[in-house]
Design an enzyme around this catalytic site. Structure first.
Site, PDB file in Angstrom:
ATOM      1  N   ASP A  90       0.815  -1.053  -0.084  1.00 23.98           N
ATOM      2  CA  ASP A  90      -0.012  -0.194  -0.122  1.00 23.98           C
ATOM      3  C   ASP A  90       0.741   1.232  -0.064  1.00 23.98           C
ATOM      4  OD1 ASP A  90      -2.830   1.143   0.434  1.00 23.98           O
ATOM      5  OD2 ASP A  90      -1.837   1.968   2.138  1.00 23.98           O
ATOM      6  N   THR A 109       0.043   4.356   0.378  1.00 22.56           N
ATOM      7  CA  THR A 109      -0.194   5.430   1.802  1.00 22.56           C
ATOM      8  C   THR A 109       0.717   4.810   3.013  1.00 22.56           C
ATOM      9  OG1 THR A 109      -2.303   5.817   0.879  1.00 22.56           O
ATOM     10  CG2 THR A 109      -1.955   6.519   3.084  1.00 22.56           C
ATOM     11  N   HIS A 126       5.060   5.207   6.636  1.00 23.90           N
ATOM     12  CA  HIS A 126       6.034   4.644   7.394  1.00 23.90           C
ATOM     13  C   HIS A 126       7.496   5.444   7.268  1.00 23.90           C
ATOM     14  CE1 HIS A 126       8.652   1.167   8.389  1.00 23.90           C
ATOM     15  NE2 HIS A 126       9.303   1.458   7.434  1.00 23.90           N
ATOM     16  N   GLU A 127       7.680   5.779   5.987  1.00 18.57           N
ATOM     17  CA  GLU A 127       9.084   6.418   5.809  1.00 18.57           C
ATOM     18  C   GLU A 127       8.881   8.151   6.218  1.00 18.57           C
ATOM     19  OE1 GLU A 127      11.367   4.896   4.648  1.00 18.57           O
ATOM     20  OE2 GLU A 127      10.215   3.244   3.715  1.00 18.57           O
ATOM     21  N   HIS A 135      10.089   7.692   9.856  1.00 21.73           N
ATOM     22  CA  HIS A 135      11.636   7.645  10.210  1.00 21.73           C
ATOM     23  C   HIS A 135      12.307   9.094  10.258  1.00 21.73           C
ATOM     24  CE1 HIS A 135      12.275   3.437   9.587  1.00 21.73           C
ATOM     25  NE2 HIS A 135      11.895   3.424   8.335  1.00 21.73           N
ATOM     26  N   ASP A 141      12.818   0.954  12.308  1.00 22.53           N
ATOM     27  CA  ASP A 141      11.995  -0.012  11.633  1.00 22.53           C
ATOM     28  C   ASP A 141      11.665  -1.244  12.897  1.00 22.53           C
ATOM     29  OD1 ASP A 141      13.772   0.103   8.710  1.00 22.53           O
ATOM     30  OD2 ASP A 141      11.665   0.432   8.761  1.00 22.53           O
TER      31      ASP A 141
END
Length: 183
Positions: A111, A113, A118-119, A122, A128
Site C-alpha cells: 500500500d 499510503t 512509514h517513511e 523515520h 523499523d
C-alpha cells in the site's frame, strides 16, 4: 460588590473565549509548547501525491508536537519515485531527509499510503520494527501486502510526541545521517 462584578466579567470572558478556541493560561508554566513544523514536498513522486499527503495527514491526526506541512519548495523532507531497490529514507531522524518510494513495491501489492506514512515515521525519529504487527506502522513490509494500515499506533505516536516535545533540539546525535532500512 466589586468582587462580584469581577467574577461576572471573568465568567463572561471564559464563556466568550472557549467557543472561539482561545486558551486561557492557568498559571506559570502552563503554556503549551508550539508545534514544530516540518515541511515536505511530494513533487518528486508525482504518481503518489495523494498517498503522501494522506500519510502526512495521518501523522498530523496522531501527534500535536510536530506538524507535517506540504510545501512546493524549501522542504526538508523530499519524496522521490524510484523503480527498484525498495522504499527507504535517508534522514537524520529530525525532520530532514530524502524519501525514496519504490513503484515496484506498489506493483507487488504494498500500500503506497502505508509506505509514505512509514517513511515519514523515520523522519520523525522512529526505527523499523519488521517483526511488529500490521497495527504498527513501523512494521513496514513485515506483515505483507495484505496490511494496509497507514496510521501510527498509540505507542508510535507517543514516542514521536516524546521526541518532539521540545522541538527535538537537544537530542543526542543531532546532525548524524542514517539510512533507514528498506520498506
Amino acid at each position: 460588590m466589586r468582587a462580584r462584578g469581577f467574577g461576572r466579567i471573568a465568567a463572561i470572558a471564559v464563556a466568550v473565549a472557549a467557543p472561539l478556541g482561545v486558551g486561557l493560561v492557568a498559571g506559570p508554566g502552563a503554556e503549551a509548547a508550539a508545534a514544530t513544523t516540518i515541511y515536505y514536498t511530494s513533487s518528486g513522486a508525482p504518481d503518489y501525491v495523494a498517498q503522501i499527503d494522506q500519510g502526512a495527514a495521518n501523522w498530523n491526526a496522531a501527534v500535536t508536537d510536530v506538524k507535517l506541512v506540504k510545501r512546493s519548495s524549501g522542504a526538508t523532507v523530499v519524496f522521490h519515485e524510484i523503480h527498484s531497490g525498495g522504499s527507504y529514507t535517508q534522514t537524520d531522524g529530525h525532520g530532514n531527509g530524502n524519501v525514496y518510494l519504490d513503484t515496484s513495491q506498489v506493483a507487488e501489492g504494498f500500500d503506497p499510503t502505508r509506505i509514505a506514512a512509514h517513511e515519514l515515521g523515520h523522519n520523525l525519529g522512529l526505527p523499523d520494527d519488521y517483526d511488529g504487527p500490521c497495527s504498527e506502522l513501523m512494521s513496514g513490509h513485515g506483515p505483507g501486502t495484505s496490511c494496509t494500515n497507514a496510521k501510527p499506533s498509540a505507542q508510535e505516536a507517543a514516542k514521536v510526541q516524546q521526541l518532539w516535545r521540545n522541538g527535538f533540539g537537544g537530542v543526542k546525535g543531532v546532525g548524524t545521517r542514517v539510512t533507514a532500512g528498506v520498506y
